[in-house]
Motif scaffolding. Structure first.
Motif, PDB file in Angstrom:
ATOM      1  N   ARG A   1      -1.067   0.332   9.895  1.00  0.00           N
ATOM      2  CA  ARG A   1      -0.787  -0.932  10.576  1.00  0.00           C
ATOM      3  C   ARG A   1      -1.355  -0.925  11.992  1.00  0.00           C
ATOM      4  N   GLU A   2      -1.229   0.210  12.670  1.00  0.00           N
ATOM      5  CA  GLU A   2      -1.767   0.331  14.022  1.00  0.00           C
ATOM      6  C   GLU A   2      -3.290   0.258  14.011  1.00  0.00           C
TER       7      GLU A   2
ATOM      8  N   HIS B   1       6.222   6.314   5.391  1.00  0.00           N
ATOM      9  CA  HIS B   1       6.447   5.407   6.511  1.00  0.00           C
ATOM     10  C   HIS B   1       5.482   5.703   7.660  1.00  0.00           C
TER      11      HIS B   1
ATOM     12  N   ALA C   1       2.750   3.101   9.137  1.00  0.00           N
ATOM     13  CA  ALA C   1       2.712   2.744  10.557  1.00  0.00           C
ATOM     14  C   ALA C   1       1.323   3.005  11.147  1.00  0.00           C
TER      15      ALA C   1
END
Length: 379
Positions: free
Chosen positions: A367-368, A360, A364
């Protein structure tokens, strides 16, 4: 005839008495003797199957491949790649550092590999130089940790998309902890050097671009090694220590055989003292930045459960929060991780939670990064 028997018995008594009093001092003052005892086949229970160590199928292992890693000066490290069965949910490798005796083919270790193979995990089991079919320089604290480095490099290249759970059992707990501590320290040192010297290196490279081509190539190789070290550290999700010791010195004090030298003051604690500052797990563990699971059987007579209690308490005192201790009801010294069902469940939960938490976090981060890239393009 009776006189000869008396002479023979007197000689044997003198020899055994001398050996009894001299042995602790050989440990204390003769490093080669100490290393040969602690890190080699002197602690061995030979088996007819040992000659087939390069053929894992002879040990009842399925879907397992034998590999050999070459080291400096013509040395080699033998390892088994016990491939996961079924359709594992996690892309995960267990890098297993075994204990002091014998080799990777001992029955209790094979049972471990088979159990976690069926659970969907690939297990990498290897022998340090001086154990099994691994050859090279005489084993020492430095060499067994170096062997762990070599195998981790191999795993990084072989499984680029997998994460790693580092697992140490008994003596292997000290080896795994020291390896991970050195790996973390090496990455931190490289990062500090890069931050402080980055601008200076850029200037030097511009000034000497034409005359220092070889140096430039060396710098690229150095940067490549730094990147690989960072990749190795990033791949390690957690550390499982099974039947661990506080330190080699404290472990020797607990070892049943050492008690025979405690009857006289001149021999008392000499063997443990010879192992001072070797594998100081209690000092290294609190500074590790990965989650740690301590698994120890309450009926362990070789390394008592109190060792893991001390390690856990030290981590808590030093502020390390991601450490857990599971006290298994049964398992003795060798069988806790796959015969005690409570331990099995705890280990499985630790692996799953650690793996998906990391997954996860990586998702994240990606994605950032995509978001920042998209914003920069629009700008």
């Amino acid at each position: 005839m009776l006189i000869y028997i008396v002479y023979l018995l007197s000689f044997l008594l003198t020899f055994l008495t001398s050996l009894y009093f001299c042995l602790p001092y050989l440990f204390l003052y003769w490093q080669t003797f100490r290393n040969r005892f602690l890190f080699s086949g002197m602690i061995n229970y030979p088996s007819p199957a040992d000659k087939h160590i390069s053929k894992p199928d002879k040990f009842g292992l399925r879907n397992t491949v034998n590999h050999t890693i070459t080291t400096e000066k013509g040395g080699k490290i033998g390892l088994w790649e016990v491939k996961a069965e079924g359709n594992p949910e996690e892309l995960l490798v267990i890098l297993y550092c075994h204990g002091a005796s014998s080799n990777r083919g001992k029955p209790h270790r094979v049972e471990f590999y088979q159990y976690y193979q069926l659970m969907g995990h690939t297990v990498i089991a290897f022998d340090y130089r001086g154990f099994g079919d691994s050859k090279g320089s005489r084993a020492s604290e430095v060499s067994v940790v170096a062997d762990c480095w070599k195998v981790m490099e191999w795993v990084t290249d072989k499984y680029p998309d997998h994460r790693v759970i580092l697992w140490g059992h008994s003596l292997g707990s000290g080896i795994a902890t020291k390896f991970l501590s050195e790996l973390q320290e090496d990455c931190d040192m490289n990062q500090d050097e890069n931050e402080s010297d980055e601008n200076q290196k850029k200037c030097d490279k511009i000034k000497n671009q034409e005359s220092d081509t070889n140096q430039g190539i060396s710098d690229v190789k150095s940067q490549s090694n730094i990147a690989k070290t960072r990749t190795m550290l990033d791949k390690i999700l957690g550390l499982v220590l099974e039947s661990a010791f506080v330190s080699a010195e404290e472990g020797a004090k607990s070892f049943p055989g050492v008690a025979y030298w405690n009857y006289f003051k001149i021999t008392r604690d000499r063997i443990p003292r010879s192992l001072a500052n070797i594998f100081p797990t209690v000092d290294l563990l609190p500074s590790l930045r990965v989650p740690v699971l301590l698994v120890h059987a309450l009926d362990d007579a070789t390394l008592p459960h109190v060792h893991s209690e001390v390690l856990f308490e030290r981590c808590c005192v030093k502020g390390k929060k991601d450490v857990e201790l599971y006290s298994a009801a049964t398992g003795q010294h060798r069988y806790t991780s796959y015969r005690d069902q409570g331990a099995v469940i705890k280990i499985r939960m630790f692996i799953v939670q650690t793996y998906w938490k990391d997954a996860h976090a990586r998702f994240a981060k990606e994605r950032e990064e995509r978001k920042e890239k998209s914003e920069s393009i629009e700008f």
